[in-house]
Design an enzyme around this catalytic site. Structure first.
Site, PDB file in Angstrom:
ATOM      1  CG  MET A   1      37.413  43.484  39.470  1.00 51.40           C
ATOM      2  SD  MET A   1      36.602  42.323  38.332  1.00 51.40           S
ATOM      3  CE  MET A   1      35.095  43.195  37.939  1.00 51.40           C
TER       4      MET A   1
ATOM      5  CG  ASP B   1      46.549  36.421  35.784  1.00 52.69           C
ATOM      6  OD1 ASP B   1      47.439  35.646  35.421  1.00 52.69           O
ATOM      7  OD2 ASP B   1      45.578  36.736  35.087  1.00 52.69           O
TER       8      ASP B   1
ATOM      9  NE  ARG C   1      40.593  33.501  41.347  1.00 55.18           N
ATOM     10  CZ  ARG C   1      40.518  34.002  42.571  1.00 55.18           C
ATOM     11  NH1 ARG C   1      41.530  33.884  43.386  1.00 55.18           N
ATOM     12  NH2 ARG C   1      39.442  34.616  42.986  1.00 55.18           N
TER      13      ARG C   1
ATOM     14  CE  LYS D   1      42.198  31.433  32.078  1.00 55.09           C
ATOM     15  NZ  LYS D   1      43.055  32.448  32.690  1.00 55.09           N
ATOM     16  CG  ASN D   2      37.480  34.432  31.585  1.00 52.27           C
ATOM     17  OD1 ASN D   2      38.506  33.901  32.006  1.00 52.27           O
ATOM     18  ND2 ASN D   2      37.382  35.733  31.409  1.00 52.27           N
TER      19      ASN D   2
ATOM     20  CG  ASP E   1      39.698  39.495  31.706  1.00 56.17           C
ATOM     21  OD1 ASP E   1      40.252  39.876  32.751  1.00 56.17           O
ATOM     22  OD2 ASP E   1      39.105  38.410  31.613  1.00 56.17           O
TER      23      ASP E   1
END
Length: 434
Positions: A341, A121, A97, A22-23, A319
């Site tokens: 983070m 998110d 996002r 996805k990223n 993640d």
């Protein structure tokens, strides 16, 4: 609002294939705006965030064609520039996002962009400073329209320069790179992110005619070109799914083979699970996880408690910390999970505590997990998914738990995981969508 009902306690077995990352795909789709020629992208996951971005590209005037079940072509020959200033466009950007990465390509090729503050998110603050300052350094002007709650960006011409990023932001670096490839002169980016997603983007841009050096390092040198051309690109397997499946196998004492994982791009992820005592083997490009009745968390060499923390690549991706935390609840031993983070990503642990996990939330960034060593299973529970990564972690907990669980707000999970209940049910899970 949809929910999952999970009957826990069943062992998994067989093979499972991770989806496309996805990223990575969000960056790649945005990069197709940099050329008027066709770009074909393979291994695109069928997930909500990606589908929303593809639809947004159509709305912008990009010709999008579905070539195969996971292959799309994009041709940004004629964009509807008036739509890019519409309230509808801004509203869609606010809920996605990844839309922030439209700025770099739009300013580079069309000399202007407008975008609302992106959503995503609810995991704490996610600064846009790196994006904005980097593109400003190239010569763009930013202004904030308070009435429309949108950023307006313009540039007659982008010019290459040297910049030292204040943080190694993956999406920030991607945005700056996409702007710099069409800028005049040479751009040097120090403290650049170097995740595999960013490496993939740079490799694709080079195939399109860009001149990027230093790929896989934190020092990128980009010699601007006048135009880019079409190409083909294949998305890597999703490393977060790979880690999630390793965790599921361990939590359920299952034997599982994860197929075609692109092992060389997993970095420290396999070793992080080994630190929790989980056995796994690389078999060509697959990962084999044998059934284990127990797994023991390592200690540091001096005997102190193991700490697992996120860090910029090649450190551990943030993640996966939610998954590692859940997996630790059934390990032998204790571990400190340090999420550096995001300040709200550990707040889902109260749901695990309700299920019987022994976790001390020290502060918004740190949690100590005291493992049960499978002596006491988690109990089924009724919970709500707060974000994508916590959602998959709660699903792992529910699959391993005693009794039935219900997870609400699974639209969050759908944003990041393709057809997850069908794929997990095929290897022995019992999940029903209602």
């Amino acid at each position: 609002m949809a929910s999952f009902v999970i009957e826990g306690g069943h062992r998994l077995s067989g093979e499972i294939h991770p989806q496309g990352a996805k990223n990575e795909v969000l960056q790649i789709i945005c990069a197709t705006l940099l050329t008027a020629e066709e770009v074909t992208v393979h291994n695109i996951p069928d997930i909500l965030d990606v589908n929303n971005l593809i639809q947004l590209m159509r709305d912008m005037g990009v010709t999008v064609s579905k070539k195969d079940i996971d292959t799309y072509s994009f041709k940004a020959e004629k964009l509807d520039l008036s739509y890019l200033e519409s309230d509808e466009f801004l509203k869609k950007c606010s809920s996605l996002r990844g839309s922030v990465m439209l700025i770099g390509p739009m300013v580079a090729r069309f000399h202007k962009a407008m975008i609302s503050k992106p959503g995503g998110d609810k995991i704490g603050r996610r600064r846009l400073d790196t994006h904005f300052i980097g593109i400003q350094n190239l010569g763009a002007n930013f202004s904030y329209n308070a009435e429309r709650e949108a950023y307006e960006i313009s540039a007659c011409e982008l010019k290459g320069t040297y910049m030292l990023l204040d943080e190694a932001s993956v999406t920030g670096t991607a945005n700056i790179v996409m702007a710099a490839v069409l800028a005049k002169g040479t751009t040097t980016i120090y403290n650049a992110a170097c995740e595999p997603y960013l490496q993939q983007l740079c490799k694709m841009l080079n195939r399109m005619g860009a001149r990027i050096q230093g790929i896989a390092s934190n020092l990128l040198t980009i010699e601007g070109v006048d135009e880019l051309h079409g190409t083909e690109h294949t998305i890597l397997p999703d490393m977060i799914e790979v880690g999630s499946f390793i965790g599921m196998a361990a939590m359920t004492k299952s034997e599982l083979t994860i197929k075609n994982v692109s092992y060389e791009n997993l970095g420290i992820i396999p070793e992080s699970f080994r630190r929790l005592g989980i056995k796994l083997e690389q078999r060509e490009d697959d990962i084999y996880v044998p059934a284990q009745e127990t797994y023991q968390i390592e200690s540091f060499i001096d005997g102190s408690i193991m700490t697992i923390a996120d860090a910029p690549w090649p450190g551990l991706t943030p993640d996966l910390l939610s998954v590692l935390l859940v997996v630790a609840t059934q390990a032998k031993g204790s571990v400190l999970i340090h999420q550096k983070m995001f300040e709200s990503r550990l707040f889902f642990v109260d749901k695990l505590i309700d299920m019987g996990a022994q976790i001390i939330l020290c502060d918004p960034h740190r949690a100590v997990v005291i493992g049960h060593n499978h002596a006491m299973r988690l109990r089924g529970g009724n919970m709500t998914s707060p974000d994508i990564r916590a959602g998959i972690a709660l699903l792992i907990a529910a699959i391993s738990a005693e009794g039935s669980s219900r997870i609400h707000n699974i639209e969050q999970i759908d944003r990041g995981y393709q057809d997850i209940e069908r794929r997990l049910n095929a290897i022995g899970a019992r999940i029903t969508r209602i």
